[in-house]
Each structure stands twice: as C-alpha cells, then as structure tokens.
Write an enzyme that holds these catalytic residues in place. Structure first.
Site, PDB file in Angstrom:
ATOM      1  N   LYS A 173     -13.796   9.719   2.922  1.00  0.00           N
ATOM      2  CA  LYS A 173     -12.599  10.492   3.220  1.00  0.00           C
ATOM      3  C   LYS A 173     -12.570  10.850   4.706  1.00  0.00           C
ATOM      4  O   LYS A 173     -13.591  11.223   5.296  1.00  0.00           O
ATOM      5  CB  LYS A 173     -12.566  11.768   2.378  1.00  0.00           C
ATOM      6  N   ASP A 202     -10.584   6.297   3.591  1.00  0.00           N
ATOM      7  CA  ASP A 202      -9.361   6.789   2.946  1.00  0.00           C
ATOM      8  C   ASP A 202      -8.886   8.071   3.617  1.00  0.00           C
ATOM      9  O   ASP A 202      -9.525   9.114   3.515  1.00  0.00           O
ATOM     10  CB  ASP A 202      -9.615   7.054   1.465  1.00  0.00           C
ATOM     11  N   GLU A 227      -7.701   2.750   3.887  1.00  0.00           N
ATOM     12  CA  GLU A 227      -6.870   3.126   2.739  1.00  0.00           C
ATOM     13  C   GLU A 227      -5.889   4.206   3.149  1.00  0.00           C
ATOM     14  O   GLU A 227      -6.298   5.275   3.640  1.00  0.00           O
ATOM     15  CB  GLU A 227      -7.723   3.592   1.564  1.00  0.00           C
ATOM     16  N   ASP A 250      -2.313   3.274  -1.206  1.00  0.00           N
ATOM     17  CA  ASP A 250      -2.512   4.185  -2.342  1.00  0.00           C
ATOM     18  C   ASP A 250      -1.221   4.979  -2.568  1.00  0.00           C
ATOM     19  O   ASP A 250      -0.391   4.609  -3.379  1.00  0.00           O
ATOM     20  CB  ASP A 250      -3.717   5.104  -2.034  1.00  0.00           C
ATOM     21  N   LYS A 274      -2.706   4.569  -9.342  1.00  0.00           N
ATOM     22  CA  LYS A 274      -2.870   5.752 -10.187  1.00  0.00           C
ATOM     23  C   LYS A 274      -1.935   5.679 -11.393  1.00  0.00           C
ATOM     24  O   LYS A 274      -0.721   5.464 -11.250  1.00  0.00           O
ATOM     25  CB  LYS A 274      -2.554   7.023  -9.379  1.00  0.00           C
ATOM     26  N   TRP A 329     -11.991   4.736 -10.868  1.00  0.00           N
ATOM     27  CA  TRP A 329     -12.589   5.992 -10.394  1.00  0.00           C
ATOM     28  C   TRP A 329     -12.418   7.076 -11.462  1.00  0.00           C
ATOM     29  O   TRP A 329     -11.399   7.112 -12.154  1.00  0.00           O
ATOM     30  CB  TRP A 329     -11.875   6.431  -9.106  1.00  0.00           C
TER      31      TRP A 329
END
Ligand code: 0XW
Ligand code: MG
Length: 378
Positions: A173, A202, A227, A250, A274, A329
C-alpha cells in the site's frame, strides 16, 4: 425452487490489526449478511461489507437500506435463474451493486445446496494442478497479501514475515504522503523479495498522474505493477503512456463494459476485481470469461467481510486459469472472525483454503448464528 423469505443481519467485524490505505483506514466494519430461504426451507447465505466509506462509493448502512427495495423484488423467483434474479434487481433499483451482490451470492449458495453441487462447480469447475508458481493448488486458491503503509523498515519487516509464511504475491500500500516516502518503501520491500515474487504497488487512487510517473521512473529497475495509482481512467492512460510499469485497475473496474473498454484500449494489464462493486458472482463470472479470453490477469476479491464473501471470492478464484489469476484476497487475517470455524476460508502458505463443508459455498453455518435479523422480507 423459489425464494420464500429473506432475512438481513448486521454482523460487526472488529479489526485485530490496523489496515490503512492511501485514503482511509479500516477499524471495525459492520457487515451485512443475507439469509435466503427457499420454498422447502433450504437456506443460502450472501454477504456485503465495505471496507471504508472512501474505498468505494457505498456505505454499509446503505447496503441494508438498499435491501428494503431489492429483497422484495426477488421474492418468489427461482434462485437458480441468476439472469432473472439480476434482471429483477436492476429493474427495481439502479446501482447499489453491494446489496445486489449479497443477494446474488445467496442465490448461488442455495442453488448449489439444492443441486448438491459446489458453487465452484456451478461456476464451471476449479482449475487444479500447478499454479503460476508451480505449487499444486488442490483445494487451495492462490492469494496475495497486503503490506501496509509505514516506514521502509516496517514494510520490510512485514514483507519478511509474509515470506516466511509462504506468501509469494504482495500488495504494497502506498499514497497519502509525499512520494519520496513511498519510493523508499517500494525500493526497500523490492530489495528483500525473491525473483519469483510478485509485487503490486497499490495506491488506491492516491497519486496524481505526475506523481505516479515520477514514482515509476524512480523505480524503473524494479519488476512491479502499479495498482490504481490515480483516481481517473484518463490519469491511468497518462501513467500507462509515460510510466514504466504495468497498470492494474481496481476502483475503476466498475462494470463489464468498463472492463472491456480498458482491455480493448490497452490500458489494463490486470484487474483487482470486487464482487460487491460488480454486483455479485453472476456479473463477475462474465468478467472472468472476458479476462480469461483476453489473457488479462484478474483477482477475485472483495473489499472486506467474513467467511461468506470470502468463500464466494475463492470459489470464483478457483475457476481462474492459473496463469491469469492474481489471487483471491480475504479479510480474515485482520478481523480473525469465522462464521464457520471449521470450513471458513483461511490462509495456508500463500494460498486460501476452499471451504469443504458441503454443497453451495461449502460453509456449514449454524442456525441462529447471526442472532435476530435486522429485517425480514417474505
Ligand atoms: C486489498 N483489497 C482487496 C482489500 C481492501 O478493501 C482494498 C482492496 C484493494 O485491492 O485495494
Ligand atoms: Mg486495490
């Protein structure tokens, strides 16, 4: 088969360890679990839980509010007829993919139980055999693990701990701070990863295009993907054109049409997908078929949540062609709660276990597990 009753529950998930993205932190989240009861009493479960109000444009209270419209719209329908159920939900309400996802997943679960087949099989069956890393998958699905935003030393320590636990895929991250701190952490983590490891950086939309290009140039020697470095598709195109790294989309991957556009324009080198952003397993199955045919790797995730959304994520993740799987994930390592202590998906040496508690999603959830329903629709 016909949907006789829908029960809605609030399920608090208290975080046991911090989880920070560029624009938000996840402390405790209140998940929404739906229990869908078929005419003969067979039940199926679905779930939706947003990580934070910033990560995607929905809110956990809003999920439950949307079900007041969506649930009545599908009462009496056959849960196996996924197109019919999704059509009824879209006709009843525009948007609100998280509530739709919870109901869609519950339909897959109850259909699997009625047909005595796993959701994995209903989705087309698992790709067993060696994964991209050569490790035999068996009843496990490749995963990736987050390394949080912190100092380079903290990030390295977390990465090392994950390496020792068998992880090979890392999502570092970044964002929400001056980019030189991110560059330092990227370089430090990349310095301890073995050649076969996969590193995605990300930023959860946190950089401007100029910042992302500067980070990419400063890390040009590092094998990594970026990402969602920026917030808009236009910025991602700029980074793709002027940066040095593959782009994983994403937050902008909001629909099959958007995903098809980003594949055909050459923007997307991969996706972090997602279930609650796309609307459930039914739309995610279509996206899967597109990505596999276009040879664009994708993950099968969700933002947050418990065993039900995790089981749905790994079920679809199991059906991905290994070469084009970015993993499934799960949030369990953060809240450490299970709805099914024996079969709830859990990490296993860089993979996630597929629930094997029976047909459907494979979870054996005790009657009354979630207490008194918040709402009942019949
Ligand atoms: C790592 N995730 C799947 C969980 C968090 O909700 C954010 C998301 C991501 O990839 O950004
Ligand atoms: Mg992401």
């Amino acid at each position: 088969m016909s949907i006789r009753e829908i029960r809605v529950f609030q399920v608090p998930l208290e975080n046991q360890r911090s989880y920070t993205m560029s624009n938000s932190s996840v402390g405790s989240a209140v998940s929404t679990v739906v229990e869908l009861v078929d005419a003969d009493g067979t039940t199926g479960y679905g779930e939706a839980c947003l990580a934070s109000p910033q990560y995607q444009p929905e809110h956990n209270d809003g999920v439950r509010a949307s079900l007041a419209i969506l649930a009545p719209a599908i009462l009496g329908l056959d849960p196996l007829r996924h197109q019919v159920v999704n059509g009824a939900m879209h006709a009843a309400m525009s948007g609100h993919p998280a509530g739709k996802a919870a109901l869609d997943i519950a339909c897959w679960d109850v259909a699997g139980k009625k047909l005595n087949r796993s959701v994995v099989d209903l989705l087309g069956g698992a790709h067993t055999g060696p994964s991209a890393d050569g490790d035999v998958r068996g009843n496990r699905v490749l995963t990736y693990h987050v390394v949080g935003i912190g100092t380079p030393e903290q990030a390295v320590a977390e990465a090392q701990e994950l390496l020792d636990a068998g992880h090979t895929r890392f999502q570092l991250k970044t964002g929400g701070r001056p980019i030189h701190h991110d560059i330092d952490s990227i370089r430090a983590v990349a310095g301890v990863l073995p050649p076969h490891a996969d590193l995605a950086v990300d930023t959860n939309r946190g950089w401007t295009a100029v910042e992302a290009i500067q980070v990419s140039n400063a890390c040009a020697d590092i094998r990594m993907s970026m990402e969602q470095p920026c917030a808009t598709e236009a910025e991602l195109h700029q980074v793709k054109a002027q940066g040095r790294h593959p782009i994983v989309v994403d937050e902008n991957a909001t629909s099959l049409a958007a995903i098809a556009r980003m594949i055909s324009s050459g923007l997307a080198d991969g996706f972090g997908l997602k279930l609650t952003r796309l609307g459930g397993l039914t739309p995610m199955r279509a996206v899967r078929d597109l990505c596999m045919d276009a040879r664009v790797p994708m993950s099968s995730d969700d933002a947050w949540g418990g065993d039900i959304i995790a089981a749905a994520s790994v079920a679809l993740g199991a059906t991905l062609v290994p070469q084009f799987s970015r993993g499934a994930w799960i949030a369990h390592p953060y809240h450490q709660q299970h709805y099914d202590e024996n079969n709830g998906p859990r990490l296993d040496s860089g993979f996630v276990t597929l629930p094997e508690g029976g047909p459907g999603l494979g979870l054996a959830i005790e009657e009354g597990m979630f207490g008194t329903p918040d709402a009942v629709y019949r």
